[in-house]
Write an enzyme that holds these catalytic residues in place. Structure first.
Site, mmCIF file in Angstrom:
data_model
loop_
_atom_site.group_PDB
_atom_site.id
_atom_site.type_symbol
_atom_site.label_atom_id
_atom_site.label_comp_id
_atom_site.label_asym_id
_atom_site.label_seq_id
_atom_site.Cartn_x
_atom_site.Cartn_y
_atom_site.Cartn_z
ATOM 1 N N TYR A 19 0.810 -1.299 -0.104
ATOM 2 C CA TYR A 19 -0.089 -0.071 0.205
ATOM 3 C C TYR A 19 0.867 1.221 0.118
ATOM 4 C CZ TYR A 19 -3.864 -3.104 1.307
ATOM 5 O OH TYR A 19 -4.784 -3.939 1.359
ATOM 6 N N HIS A 24 -4.171 6.682 -1.218
ATOM 7 C CA HIS A 24 -4.538 6.484 0.143
ATOM 8 C C HIS A 24 -3.743 6.775 1.353
ATOM 9 C CE1 HIS A 24 -8.689 6.283 1.837
ATOM 10 N NE2 HIS A 24 -8.720 5.021 2.188
ATOM 11 N N TYR A 71 -5.054 -0.825 9.549
ATOM 12 C CA TYR A 71 -5.812 -0.109 8.553
ATOM 13 C C TYR A 71 -6.444 0.985 8.716
ATOM 14 C CZ TYR A 71 -4.586 -4.491 5.899
ATOM 15 O OH TYR A 71 -3.410 -5.403 5.598
ATOM 16 N N ASN A 119 -13.109 7.158 5.701
ATOM 17 C CA ASN A 119 -13.277 6.223 6.794
ATOM 18 C C ASN A 119 -12.011 6.274 7.839
ATOM 19 O OD1 ASN A 119 -15.488 4.696 5.659
ATOM 20 N ND2 ASN A 119 -14.302 3.318 4.329
#
Length: 196
Positions: A19, A24, A71, A119
């Protein structure tokens, strides 16, 4: 130990090398730039975060930089633990995150407000019971065509974007420094005027 000149700066993202280059994860990329300026390395921390600490100048604001090891959608627990451990009010929290509704290469700063569907912010607000923290919103722009936003944010920056990315990360780090030294209003005047 609580301190009037101490700031907790949290860079949002997802853990692990898969990631690391994603849009993000731009919040964590900004923290890497801040740690470089502080000549500080990140160390694993009992709050389920990687943490680096230091001052840019003697007597200047002290920064606690934190990258949650969880996360994105469960960032709130580590943030709440860090605030408690360092005895900081949520008003001393700066969250650095990606923002779809802002063009790439643009920084926007705000205090308070909702999560806007993000989120990571949603979970921090839920865990701390407050939205009264500062956000450094790093523009990543909207996905092209009909590409779902969830797919777009989990893709790496394009080759063209990567050419300008170091400037964007430096601007966001500059904004964090200015918020801590001169206050949010002064930082907004500088960065919002520059990007409009």
């Amino acid at each position: 130990m609580a301190s009037d000149d101490q700031w907790l700066v949290v860079g949002l993202g997802n853990p692990g090398p898969d990631y690391a280059g994603n849009r993000h994860n731009v919040g964590q990329m900004v923290l890497a730039e801040m740690a470089h300026r502080l000549s500080a390395g990140f160390k694993n921390h009992r709050t389920h975060s990687s943490v680096a600490e230091g001052r840019l100048v003697p007597g200047g604001p002290r920064f606690v930089l934190a990258k949650p090891a969880t996360y994105m959608n469960v960032s709130g627990g580590p943030v709440q633990s860090l605030l408690r451990l360092y005895d900081l009010d949520v008003s001393r929290l700066i969250v650095v995150h990606d923002e779809l509704d802002i063009d790439f290469d643009t920084i926007k700063l705000k205090h308070g407000g909702g999560h806007g569907g993000h989120n990571g912010l949603r979970d921090i607000i839920a865990a701390t019971g407050s939205n009264e923290f500062t956000r450094v919103r790093v523009g990543i722009g909207r996905p092209p065509g009909r590409q779902p936003a969830a797919d777009f944010v989990l893709k790496d920056f394009s080759a063209t974007e990567r050419q300008n990315l170091p400037i964007l990360l430096a601007d966001a780090a500059d904004a964090i420094e200015m918020i801590a030294a001169d206050g949010l209003t002064a930082a907004q005047l500088k960065f919002h005027t520059a990007s409009s």
